[in-house]
Write an enzyme that holds these catalytic residues in place. Structure first.
Site, mmCIF file in Angstrom:
data_model
loop_
_atom_site.group_PDB
_atom_site.id
_atom_site.type_symbol
_atom_site.label_atom_id
_atom_site.label_comp_id
_atom_site.label_asym_id
_atom_site.label_seq_id
_atom_site.Cartn_x
_atom_site.Cartn_y
_atom_site.Cartn_z
ATOM 1 C CE LYS A 10 -44.605 -13.256 27.562
ATOM 2 N NZ LYS A 10 -44.339 -13.839 26.255
ATOM 3 N N PRO A 94 -36.953 -19.614 33.305
ATOM 4 C CG PRO A 94 -37.500 -21.446 31.945
ATOM 5 C CD PRO A 94 -38.005 -20.620 33.084
ATOM 6 C CB VAL A 95 -32.605 -16.415 31.058
ATOM 7 C CG1 VAL A 95 -32.176 -15.113 30.389
ATOM 8 C CG2 VAL A 95 -32.578 -16.255 32.573
ATOM 9 C CB SER A 103 -41.364 -8.312 30.841
ATOM 10 O OG SER A 103 -40.694 -8.227 29.622
ATOM 11 C CG ASP A 136 -43.837 -8.931 26.492
ATOM 12 O OD1 ASP A 136 -44.664 -8.454 25.684
ATOM 13 O OD2 ASP A 136 -43.138 -9.933 26.247
#
Ligand code: ATP
Length: 283
Positions: A10, A94-95, A103, A136
């Site tokens: 998102k 990507p982290v 989430s 989230d």
């Protein structure tokens, strides 16, 4: 039987921090929309009462700390499931980037287990369970475009933004939401104009949307990591119509209507920043 579930990232079209609560959470108002950068989750039944995770990532644990594990555990406990599950996570998001990667994996596990174990639980109940895992997760259970209120658990669906391209640029750092939220001084916060963004979505007005996207956390992350602000300036200078940091950062995105312009900005940003993506909105 194997269930495959897509877990899209998102972006925040807005992130408005309203106040600090007594329980140390903040009351927020966040408009989020899904993009076509996604993890893929595969779920397989296990006879034993175990939750196993396989994933290849240097940055994400494959044990009970993984949000996908927590989601499976919460689901099994709430619905009294005694079978186990093997979860394979194909990680593309990507982290610690502000793109909701953990989430959305947790939300995809909840949706997927609902199918794997034929439970037919309505999305609002899955979202409620999700909000006990992370702020989230409730939004990610629904995906698409929505506004989240409370600490993120109250979700209202919205009409989707006008179609456009998104350039994502992430510097080579991870940002912890917890650290950024701990730096907040509520009196000094910037507040985006949520009503104007809601109107822009309703009217599918691209330039109005670009003029009003906003994030209360930007000044805090910029102060801690000036390279994030530099990326925002570069993307604005390159000609993206709307530019904003997503979540608590460090990913910055730019909204562009024409594909040719988006490709030009994408190529320009690749010379400036480690990780750059060109994607579309799917919300
Ligand atoms: P947040 O705003 O919650 O920090 P984010 O999108 O910025 O979200 P994530 O990619 O969700 O960041 O990662 C945040 C933390 O969660 C990292 O420390 C990571 O190790 C941990 N984590 C646990 N499970 C997952 C998962 N399935 N995918 C990504 N990160 C995970």
């Amino acid at each position: 039987m194997t269930i495959l579930e897509k877990a899209p990232a998102k972006i925040n079209l807005s992130l408005n921090v309203l106040s600090k609560r007594d329980d140390d959470y903040h009351d927020v108002e966040m408009i989020m929309t899904s993009i076509d950068l996604a993890d893929r989750i595969e779920l397989e039944r296990l006879q034993d009462d175990r939750i196993e995770i396989s994933l290849e990532s240097r940055y994400v644990p494959n044990d009970e700390r993984n949000l996908a594990y927590k989601a499976a555990k919460a689901f099994k406990t709430k619905y009294g499931i005694t079978e186990g599950v093997h979860i394979t996570i194909d990680k593309n998001i990507p982290v610690s980037a502000g793109l909701g990667g953990g989430s959305t994996d947790a939300a995809a596990v909840l949706r997927g287990l609902n199918k794997l174990w034929s439970k037919d639980i309505p999305l609002n109940e899955l979202a409620e369970l999700g909000s006990s895992i992370g702020a989230d997760v409730a939004y990610c259970v629904y995906g698409n475009t929505a506004i989240a209120r409370g600490f993120g658990e109250k979700i209202e669906k919205l009409s989707s933004p006008p179609p456009c391209w998104i350039i994502l640029a992430k510097p080579d750092i991870g940002v912890s939401s917890r650290t950024i939220f701990s730096q907040i001084n509520v009196e000094e916060l910037f507040h985006p104009d949520t009503a104007a963004i809601l109107e822009a979505l309703e009217d599918k007005n691209f330039s109005k949307l670009c003029n009003h996207i906003g994030n209360s956390l930007e000044p805090i992350t910029f102060a801690m990591h000036p390279e994030v602000q530099h990326i925002k300036e570069a993307m604005t200078h390159a000609g993206a119509a709307g530019v904003l940091m997503s979540g608590s950062g460090p990913t910055v995105y730019g909204l562009v209507e024409q594909q040719s312009k988006a490709t030009r900005i994408y190529n320009g940003m690749r010379g400036f920043c480690e990780e750059v993506y060109l994607v579309r909105l799917i919300g």
